[in-house]
Design a protein around this motif. Structure first.
Motif, short mmCIF file in Angstrom:
data_model
loop_
_atom_site.label_atom_id
_atom_site.label_comp_id
_atom_site.label_asym_id
_atom_site.label_seq_id
_atom_site.Cartn_x
_atom_site.Cartn_y
_atom_site.Cartn_z
N ASN A 252 5.86 15.10 3.60
CA ASN A 252 4.86 14.80 4.62
C ASN A 252 3.61 14.19 3.98
OD1 ASN A 252 6.56 15.99 6.53
ND2 ASN A 252 5.66 18.03 6.15
N ARG A 253 2.90 13.39 4.78
CA ARG A 253 1.63 12.83 4.30
C ARG A 253 0.60 13.93 4.16
NH1 ARG A 253 -0.29 7.49 7.42
NH2 ARG A 253 -2.00 7.88 5.96
N VAL A 254 -0.31 13.74 3.20
CA VAL A 254 -1.42 14.68 3.03
C VAL A 254 -2.70 13.99 3.48
CG1 VAL A 254 -0.28 15.85 1.12
CG2 VAL A 254 -1.85 13.98 0.64
N TYR B 30 3.30 -7.80 -10.28
CA TYR B 30 3.26 -6.39 -9.93
C TYR B 30 3.77 -6.19 -8.51
CZ TYR B 30 1.40 -1.84 -8.59
OH TYR B 30 1.27 -0.55 -8.11
N GLU B 31 3.28 -6.98 -7.56
CA GLU B 31 3.72 -6.86 -6.17
C GLU B 31 5.22 -7.12 -6.04
OE1 GLU B 31 1.77 -6.36 -3.00
OE2 GLU B 31 0.73 -5.29 -4.60
N ALA B 32 5.70 -8.15 -6.76
CA ALA B 32 7.12 -8.48 -6.69
C ALA B 32 7.97 -7.34 -7.26
CB ALA B 32 7.38 -9.78 -7.45
N ALA B 33 7.50 -6.76 -8.35
CA ALA B 33 8.26 -5.68 -8.98
C ALA B 33 8.30 -4.45 -8.09
CB ALA B 33 7.64 -5.34 -10.34
N VAL B 34 7.16 -4.12 -7.46
CA VAL B 34 7.12 -2.95 -6.58
C VAL B 34 8.00 -3.18 -5.34
CG1 VAL B 34 5.63 -1.54 -5.11
CG2 VAL B 34 4.85 -2.19 -7.39
N ALA B 35 7.95 -4.41 -4.80
CA ALA B 35 8.78 -4.73 -3.63
C ALA B 35 10.26 -4.59 -3.97
CB ALA B 35 8.47 -6.15 -3.16
N GLU B 36 10.65 -5.02 -5.16
CA GLU B 36 12.05 -4.90 -5.59
C GLU B 36 12.43 -3.44 -5.79
OE1 GLU B 36 15.90 -5.83 -6.63
OE2 GLU B 36 14.36 -7.04 -5.63
N LEU B 37 11.48 -2.64 -6.31
CA LEU B 37 11.73 -1.21 -6.50
C LEU B 37 11.94 -0.52 -5.15
CD1 LEU B 37 11.84 1.35 -8.21
CD2 LEU B 37 9.34 1.44 -8.10
N VAL B 38 11.10 -0.84 -4.17
CA VAL B 38 11.24 -0.25 -2.83
C VAL B 38 12.58 -0.64 -2.22
CG1 VAL B 38 10.31 -0.28 -0.48
CG2 VAL B 38 8.75 -0.13 -2.42
N ALA C 219 0.84 -1.20 0.00
CA ALA C 219 0.00 0.00 0.00
C ALA C 219 0.88 1.25 0.00
CB ALA C 219 -0.92 0.01 1.22
N PHE C 220 0.40 2.29 -0.64
CA PHE C 220 1.12 3.55 -0.71
C PHE C 220 0.39 4.63 0.08
CE2 PHE C 220 2.20 1.48 -4.80
CZ PHE C 220 3.58 1.40 -4.64
N ASN C 221 1.14 5.61 0.52
CA ASN C 221 0.59 6.82 1.12
C ASN C 221 0.80 7.98 0.15
OD1 ASN C 221 -0.20 5.78 3.75
ND2 ASN C 221 1.99 5.54 4.12
N THR C 222 -0.08 8.94 0.17
CA THR C 222 0.09 10.12 -0.66
C THR C 222 0.85 11.17 0.12
OG1 THR C 222 -2.00 9.65 -1.80
CG2 THR C 222 -1.10 11.87 -2.04
N LEU C 223 1.94 11.69 -0.49
CA LEU C 223 2.82 12.62 0.20
C LEU C 223 2.88 13.96 -0.53
CD1 LEU C 223 5.89 10.24 0.79
CD2 LEU C 223 3.87 10.53 2.26
#
Length: 299
Positions: free
Chosen positions: A44-46, A216-224, A34-38
């Motif tokens: 900072n989070r919005v 998709y999840e694996a790719a995002v986890a690797e990016l993070v 999950a992402f937060n909007t900053l």
């Protein structure tokens, strides 16, 4: 290990037999990244804020109320207690209306699955229902109020228990007519159909959900992970889309036989073959005439 928490508790009733049951979530997206909007500038989070579309002023939670649009820009206000009063009363009972063949319901009507298990007492009645449905190869249609809405539920044997799938209402399921209306009426026959059947036959298998990766999840986890470690990921090459102009040839290649088949030659090849045959006949006739003349002179 923490025991799963029930989403709903009540009774399942068939005929005059009832037993306490509990519903548990069968599929959840809570494990997804999950992402937060900053704020890009501050990091900072919005937070989300509701504004009055006319005045532009913020509207506090206590001043927010549901409304139904009856005309363009004209609404009727529905107070929370009015909405609650309109919701059907729940008797916490999954009352089975009918038993139907397991495959009778089109899965386009399937909404969300829940595991249905006996709750403390009533295991005998639960097992009786489960085994009876297994032996008869039927599913059950039941109705009850779930999460403040009247829902139709399809109940099927599943392992040691039952699985209850909430169903979409008929008005929620769109007709397939519009989606397929431009599809022409074609009939594929002959070698193309045989090759398609061959390819399908070589790809037969069984369903195993554990073999399907969420790329998709694996790719995002690797990016993070790469961001945390201060490195960049290698750029992937864009795939080149194949554009087979000949469906038959594409099928032959998919079947692993390329152009070497026992199929009939194409019209172009047939014409070339016929031309070669025609060209061969005059040459053979000329040779025969020359041989006969030589024989006469010799005699």
């Amino acid at each position: 290990m923490v025991a799963p928490r029930a989403n709903w508790k009540g009774f399942i009733k068939f005929g005059e037999v009832a037993c306490p049951v509990a519903l548990y979530t069968a599929a959840s997206t809570s494990e997804r990244i999950a992402f937060n909007t900053l704020n890009r500038k501050t990091g900072n989070r919005v937070k989300r804020e509701f504004l009055d579309t006319e005045t532009g002023d913020p509207v506090e939670r206590d001043d927010q109320v549901k409304g139904y649009e009856i005309e363009n820009g004209q609404y009727i206000i529905l107070e929370p207690d009015e909405v609650a009063a309109a919701v059907p009363d729940s008797d916490k009972t999954l009352k089975i209306d009918a038993f139907i063949p397991c495959k009778e319901v089109d899965d386009v009507y399937f909404d969300k699955p829940y595991y249905l298990a006996p709750d403390k007492m009533g295991t005998d009645a639960f097992v009786l229902l489960r085994d009876g449905m297994k032996k008869a190869k039927v599913a059950a249609i039941a109705r009850t109020v779930l999460f403040r809405r009247m829902r139709t539920v399809l109940i099927r044997p599943h392992g040691k228990g039952l699985i209850a799938t909430t169903l979409n209402f008929d008005y929620e399921v769109r007709s397939s007519t519009e989606a397929f209306e431009e599809l022409p009426d074609l009939k594929i026959q002959g070698e193309m159909l045989e090759l398609a059947e061959h390819i399908i036959g070589t790809k037969k298998g069984s369903f195993d959900a554990s073999t399907f990766d969420d790329r998709y999840e694996a790719a995002v986890a690797e990016l993070v992970k790469a961001k945390i470690e201060g490195r960049s990921l290698p750029k992937k090459k864009a795939p080149v889309a194949s554009k087979p102009s000949d469906l038959l040839q594409a099928l032959r290649e998919s079947a692993g036989i390329g152009g070497k088949t026992g199929s009939k030659p194409t019209a172009a090849n047939a014409n070339k073959s016929a031309s070669r045959q025609k060209a061969t006949k005059p040459a053979a006739a000329t040779k025969a005439k020359r041989a006969a003349a030589t024989a006469r002179r010799a005699s």
